[in-house]
Enzyme design. Structure first.
Site, PDB file in Angstrom:
ATOM      1  N   CYS A   1     170.517  33.115  74.768  1.00 43.22           N
ATOM      2  CA  CYS A   1     171.703  31.718  74.541  1.00 43.22           C
ATOM      3  C   CYS A   1     173.273  32.037  75.889  1.00 43.22           C
ATOM      4  O   CYS A   1     173.506  31.351  76.425  1.00 43.22           O
ATOM      5  CB  CYS A   1     172.611  31.255  73.291  1.00 43.22           C
ATOM      6  SG  CYS A   1     171.002  30.748  72.660  1.00 43.22           S
TER       7      CYS A   1
ATOM      8  N   HIS B   1     178.340  26.734  75.485  1.00 45.75           N
ATOM      9  CA  HIS B   1     177.182  26.889  75.126  1.00 45.75           C
ATOM     10  C   HIS B   1     176.944  25.823  74.265  1.00 45.75           C
ATOM     11  O   HIS B   1     177.600  25.265  73.285  1.00 45.75           O
ATOM     12  CB  HIS B   1     176.691  28.218  74.994  1.00 45.75           C
ATOM     13  CG  HIS B   1     175.229  28.201  73.964  1.00 45.75           C
ATOM     14  ND1 HIS B   1     173.547  27.129  74.185  1.00 45.75           N
ATOM     15  CD2 HIS B   1     174.272  28.352  72.760  1.00 45.75           C
ATOM     16  CE1 HIS B   1     173.093  28.074  73.690  1.00 45.75           C
ATOM     17  NE2 HIS B   1     173.433  28.077  72.408  1.00 45.75           N
TER      18      HIS B   1
ATOM     19  N   ASN C   1     170.451  22.619  71.396  1.00 47.90           N
ATOM     20  CA  ASN C   1     169.545  23.707  71.943  1.00 47.90           C
ATOM     21  C   ASN C   1     168.713  24.265  72.752  1.00 47.90           C
ATOM     22  O   ASN C   1     167.619  24.369  72.815  1.00 47.90           O
ATOM     23  CB  ASN C   1     169.960  24.817  71.051  1.00 47.90           C
ATOM     24  CG  ASN C   1     170.430  25.873  71.512  1.00 47.90           C
ATOM     25  OD1 ASN C   1     170.132  26.222  72.223  1.00 47.90           O
ATOM     26  ND2 ASN C   1     170.689  26.773  69.982  1.00 47.90           N
TER      27      ASN C   1
END
Length: 329
Positions: A113, A255, A285
């Site tokens: 990520c 994020h 996500n």
């Protein structure tokens, strides 16, 4: 001269996987998912013949059109991904082929990520050194390819998508990528967020497939705690290093792991939620895709003005985390 973002783009697949869809697949419900993650739906690349390179290729083509560049003018392509089409060649090389960027060299970065920020920081060095004029940075993941849709702890979180930017030299001093801090912690991170199967330690066998080792595993509680602390700390460090107060920050671009992490990070930083972009409710996500997708939405929405102060923060498997300060030109 600093590297500045001269174009942004994003690609989200048309397929939608809603919480109601997941209710029919798992022991879960819409209210439970939204209360814990803030996610209502996520995008899925359903065509089995299309993978991460397809989404990144779509982003790359948009970037060239938006900036008015010919593919031959690109000198470097960096793709951040943890779901490459295959172990090798790199997804970046596949994107190079898709758009015909015959003069660019290309490579991938895998920092999960945090991958886009790692790639953005890496790419900016080539601009700053004066060795490259046009660099493309893309973050994208087809997370649906490594999700166990019998595991509600991970199936509800992730979606597919990609985003990217073009970097060029800033038009004047004091703009562009002004600061970056990157961190890793393999000691504490290696056991809490991982995919065991498919590498040289656990190559594909009947046993690894039967044991679901080719799907993502996450210790949600440990990751949540580490993510909030790490993203808030690196954001505070970036702000302190550059003399920024919460009032000076135009946008916090975090994020998009889940809404609770985003809100907790903003609260710890003392930044009002009105200055925090969140699209996790619509996309879930998308791993390396989250931050560039957010940047593209802000850009297309007219929310980025000359002199806007952006603080980009991320946290991912490894552990990896980082922060980048961008002054929009």
């Amino acid at each position: 001269m600093n590297a500045a973002i001269s174009a942004t783009a994003r690609y989200l697949p048309e397929g939608v996987l809603s919480n109601l869809d997941l209710e029919r697949m798992l022991d879960t419900n819409d209210e439970w998912i939204r209360s814990r993650t803030g996610i209502s739906e996520r995008r899925i690349l359903r065509d089995p013949k299309k993978a991460t390179s397809y989404m990144c290729g779509e982003v790359a083509s948009q970037l060239l059109r938006k900036r008015g560049l010919a593919a031959e003018e690109l000198e470097l392509i960096i793709v951040a991904t943890m779901t490459p089409d295959m172990m090798f060649p790199s997804t970046a090389c596949l994107v190079q082929d898709i758009i015909g960027a015959k003069n660019a060299w290309a490579f991938d970065i895998n920092a999960a990520c945090s991958g886009f920020l790692y790639a953005l920081n890496t790419a900016s060095q080539f601009i700053k050194a004066g060795t490259h004029k046009n660099v493309m940075v893309i973050g994208g993941d087809k997370m649906s390819s490594i999700i166990d849709y019998t595991d509600r702890s991970t199936a509800i979180l992730f979606g597919d998508g990609a985003g990217g930017v073009i970097l060029e030299a800033a038009e004047s001093e004091g703009f562009g990528v002004l600061d970056a801090r990157m961190y890793s912690d393999g000691t504490n991170g290696k056991d809490h967020l991982l995919m065991k199967g498919g590498g040289s330690l656990h190559p594909a066998t009947h046993d690894t497939v039967d044991q679901h080792l080719h799907y993502i595993y996450q210790d949600g509680r440990m990751v949540f705690k580490s993510a909030v602390t790490s993203m808030a700390d690196v954001a505070a460090e970036i702000m302190e290093r550059n003399g920024l107060t919460s009032d000076d920050v135009s946008w916090l671009v975090p994020h998009q792991a889940n809404q609770r992490i985003i809100s907790a990070t903003a609260e710890r930083m003392g930044i009002d939620e009105s200055k925090v972009i969140s699209n996790v409710g619509r996309y879930g996500n998308t791993t390396a895709g989250t931050i560039p997708i957010c940047l593209s939405e802000l850009d297309d929405g007219g929310h980025l003005e000359h002199g806007s102060n952006l603080v980009l923060v991320s946290f991912g498997a490894g552990y990896t985390w980082g922060g980048v300060y961008v002054k929009w030109q």
